[in-house]
Structure formats: C-alpha cells, structure tokens
Design an enzyme around this catalytic site. Structure first.
Site, PDB file in Angstrom:
ATOM      1  N   GLU A   1      27.374  25.945  42.377  1.00  0.00           N
ATOM      2  CA  GLU A   1      26.963  25.573  41.029  1.00  0.00           C
ATOM      3  C   GLU A   1      25.472  25.826  40.824  1.00  0.00           C
ATOM      4  O   GLU A   1      24.682  25.714  41.756  1.00  0.00           O
ATOM      5  CB  GLU A   1      27.293  24.098  40.780  1.00  0.00           C
TER       6      GLU A   1
ATOM      7  N   CYS B   1      26.967  20.997  52.082  1.00  0.00           N
ATOM      8  CA  CYS B   1      25.714  20.649  52.767  1.00  0.00           C
ATOM      9  C   CYS B   1      26.039  19.832  54.015  1.00  0.00           C
ATOM     10  O   CYS B   1      26.969  19.024  54.014  1.00  0.00           O
ATOM     11  CB  CYS B   1      24.814  19.835  51.837  1.00  0.00           C
TER      12      CYS B   1
ATOM     13  N   CYS C   1      23.600  13.083  53.071  1.00  0.00           N
ATOM     14  CA  CYS C   1      22.896  11.995  52.366  1.00  0.00           C
ATOM     15  C   CYS C   1      23.934  11.139  51.627  1.00  0.00           C
ATOM     16  O   CYS C   1      24.796  11.667  50.916  1.00  0.00           O
ATOM     17  CB  CYS C   1      21.876  12.564  51.383  1.00  0.00           C
TER      18      CYS C   1
ATOM     19  N   CYS D   1      24.614  11.289  47.760  1.00  0.00           N
ATOM     20  CA  CYS D   1      24.742  12.625  47.183  1.00  0.00           C
ATOM     21  C   CYS D   1      26.198  13.076  47.169  1.00  0.00           C
ATOM     22  O   CYS D   1      26.883  13.043  48.192  1.00  0.00           O
ATOM     23  CB  CYS D   1      23.897  13.613  47.984  1.00  0.00           C
TER      24      CYS D   1
ATOM     25  N   GLU E   1      20.934  22.247  51.724  1.00  0.00           N
ATOM     26  CA  GLU E   1      19.569  21.989  52.202  1.00  0.00           C
ATOM     27  C   GLU E   1      18.920  23.366  52.393  1.00  0.00           C
ATOM     28  O   GLU E   1      19.262  24.098  53.335  1.00  0.00           O
ATOM     29  CB  GLU E   1      19.642  21.186  53.516  1.00  0.00           C
TER      30      GLU E   1
ATOM     31  N   CYS F   1      20.886  15.575  39.394  1.00  0.00           N
ATOM     32  CA  CYS F   1      20.571  15.512  40.812  1.00  0.00           C
ATOM     33  C   CYS F   1      21.635  14.779  41.613  1.00  0.00           C
ATOM     34  O   CYS F   1      22.028  13.681  41.259  1.00  0.00           O
ATOM     35  CB  CYS F   1      19.273  14.748  40.985  1.00  0.00           C
TER      36      CYS F   1
HETATM   37  S1  SF4 Z   1      20.738  15.374  48.773  1.00  0.00           S
HETATM   38 FE1  SF4 Z   1      20.427  17.539  49.248  1.00  0.00          FE
HETATM   39  S2  SF4 Z   1      20.179  17.569  51.501  1.00  0.00           S
HETATM   40 FE2  SF4 Z   1      21.117  15.588  50.998  1.00  0.00          FE
HETATM   41  S3  SF4 Z   1      23.334  15.984  51.196  1.00  0.00           S
HETATM   42 FE3  SF4 Z   1      22.777  16.321  49.025  1.00  0.00          FE
HETATM   43  S4  SF4 Z   1      22.444  18.521  48.885  1.00  0.00           S
HETATM   44 FE4  SF4 Z   1      22.335  17.963  51.058  1.00  0.00          FE
END
Ligand code: SF4
Length: 350
Positions: free
Chosen positions: A90, A110, A114, A117, A160, A333
C-alpha cells in the site's frame, strides 16, 4: 527478465556501454521512465527503434496492478498495488496546499512486531526490490492533478526501511537522480523502529535523507512491550546512535512518538521525554494512536494530546502534533495492511 527500474543511472549507462550505446541514451531512457512515466518502451520516441526493441526484450517496466484505490474525505488516496508475484502493498498519497506527500512501503509486511501496528500482524513476507519501491511513486502520479507535484516522500508505509537497507539505498539513489524524478534528498524521510547498526550504517554512508526514529515510549519496560526491537537495542543504545549521527546545520532528527491512552501519554512521560532527548538536535512528532479493528489500544483525546504537546513546547522541545490523514480509509500511521496471500497472520498480544 530484469525490471529496468532496479537500475540506477550509472548501471543503465554501463548496460548501454556494453552494447555500444552512448551514455546520453541512458539519460534519455531515465527521462522517459520517470519524467514522462511511459507504459511501453515503444513510446520512447527519441530512442532508435532497434534499441527500443532491445530494451523491450531485456527488461520489464515494473508496472503494478491497482488492486484497490480508496479516497478519503480529507483528500488522501490509498493505493493497494499488486506485485508480480501476487503480493500486495500500500501507498498513501496526501495532498498539501501546494504539493503532495507520498507515504511508501519498503517491504511486504514487517518483521518488527510493533504491538500497536496493524502491519505487524502480517509478519515479514518479503523485501521490496528497489524498482518496486520506486514504482509506487510512478503509480501515485496517476492520482496527482494535472501539473501537480509529489514533493515529499516518507518511507513510513509497510515495513521497516532499514531492514531492507541495500534496496532502500538503491531506490533513494534512483529517486534523487536529476534525469529522473530529481527528488531533493531533504524531501525524503526514512523512518526506523530503531535498528541501531543500520542507523550507524546510514550515518556512515552519509545519506542526506532525513531520519525519523520511532521512539514511542520513555522507559525500556514500556518500549520493549510495545516494540520488541527494544529488547535488542534499548533506548540508551538508540539515543547514543542518534547522538553520533553527523548533522549538517539546520538538520534535525525527528522522533516519532505514538500517544497511547494510559500507556505513553502522561504528562510525566512528556517531562521524561524532554530529559531523554536533551542534547540531541531534534524535533518530536506526536501521533495520537489510530485504532484499527482488533487493536487493544486507544488514542488520547485531542485536548490531552495538545496538553502533552504543550508540556514539550514549554520545555523548549520543538514538537508537532500530527493528526493522521486518511483515517476513514485505514491509511493512517500503523494502519496499512493487505490481504497478501502469503501473509503469516499473527495474534498481537494485548
Ligand atoms: S510500526 Fe513500522 S516497524 Fe513497527 S511493525 Fe509497523 S511497519 Fe514495522
């Protein structure tokens, strides 16, 4: 067949030289690829027909299928783009007054896990190639008004970026090439969850792009709970690496800080944040958490987020409060996720 968008200008010049073609041919092809954004080699009208044929036999143009395009009430557009192998990524195009900012992905899924996320739930499926990173800009231009300009690129989509270091750097090199898109390095922002060795490498390579560090907590205990990367490189190690980054005048590191209600958003946390960042030339970007289906966290009220911001500003820390765009289309985000066929869905601990 190679994707021509994996090639930097020197690499394409070398390819041309091996076939007896002058260097300016590579520059011409770059202009067609990134300034005119052609969809076929036959459209490169100032390139001789035999060379166009040869390019077509040797390379793909790395186009992506638009699986889904969603428009937000605030003008943001989220693209779900299908890759050659059926995976999906995306990218989010955000209009500003005079230009656009594009948020792009560097990986499918990823690995960093996190906890707040949504992308983390996919696990890492694979890295994107340099050409796949660059192509997101080409695709996004389809949503830009006539004469409009994408001026800022933020590498904050899925993945990342520093976990895919070589392809990221190659993509940055292609994107900043004058004969192509010609992005200013200062308009590029690479986000990282805190991979300390890669941050040091980024600094040693003297890449002039901006760095945004996802800090998100002021104690190791909380940060390790939210971001497993902290168990390997804690806050002190991360900030040490940040202090060592050579900075040109007027350049600041950005620290991203997600405000999670009752977890990272107390005013005592704000005061501790000021102490932690003392002596680092930086600014802080506060991001109230955007809830997504199944998330166990909440964001603070706007009023509380503003009070947190005030606490930092009072103590002299340059701070912005980002009200994420595209919340109604899950483009904000930490909300990017796709139904990739190979995604390993993981339960996110609460
Ligand atoms: S915040 Fe960024 S680094 Fe952390 S899991 Fe989500 S995409 Fe990955």
């Amino acid at each position: 067949m190679d994707n021509i968008k994996d090639y930097t200008l020197p690499a394409l010049t070398e390819w041309m030289a091996q076939r007896g073609e002058p260097a300016f041919r590579a520059r011409q092809v770059f202009q067609w690829l990134y300034q005119r954004r052609v969809t076929g080699f036959e459209q490169m009208s100032n390139v001789a027909r035999p060379l166009r044929r040869r390019l077509g036999e040797s390379f793909s143009l790395g186009g992506m299928a638009r699986q889904d395009v969603r428009h937000s009430r605030d003008g943001s557009v989220k693209y779900a783009l299908r890759l050659d192998d059926g995976q999906c990524i995306e990218a989010v195009l955000m209009p500003n007054n005079t230009h656009y900012t594009l948020c792009i992905s560097t990986q499918v899924g990823c690995a960093m896990g996190c906890d707040f996320c949504m992308t983390a739930r996919m696990g890492l499926v694979r890295n994107l190639s340099a050409g796949e990173i660059v192509q997101q800009v080409v695709e996004a231009y389809g949503g830009v008004e006539e004469g409009g300009l994408i001026r800022n690129l933020v590498f904050m989509g899925m993945g990342e970026p520093l976990h895919n270091y070589d392809n990221l750097v190659r993509a940055l090199t292609i994107l900043t090439e004058d004969h192509g898109f010609g992005f200013s390095w200062r308009r590029l922002t690479v986000s990282t969850s805190g991979l300390v060795p890669a941050i040091r490498r980024f600094a040693a390579d003297r890449l002039p792009a901006n760095l945004a560090i996802s800090l998100n907590a002021v104690s190791d205990e909380t940060r390790a709970r939210l971001m497993p990367v902290n168990r390997r490189w804690n806050i002190a190690a991360l900030l040490d690496a940040c202090r060592e980054i050579p900075k040109e005048p007027r350049v600041r590191i950005t620290f991203e800080y997600v405000l999670l209600k009752g977890i990272t958003d107390s005013l005592a946390d704000a005061r501790k944040l000021v102490k932690l960042l003392h002596g680092i030339k930086c600014k802080v970007n506060l991001i109230p958490f955007n809830p997504w289906p199944g998330s166990t966290y909440e964001g603070p009220s706007l009023e509380h987020a503003r009070a947190f911001q005030e606490e930092l500003l009072h103590r002299g820390l340059l701070t912005t409060l980002r009200i994420s765009k595209g919340q109604d289309i899950q483009a904000a985000c930490g909300q990017l996720i796709t139904a990739s066929p190979a995604a390993r869905w993981r339960k996110v601990a609460g």
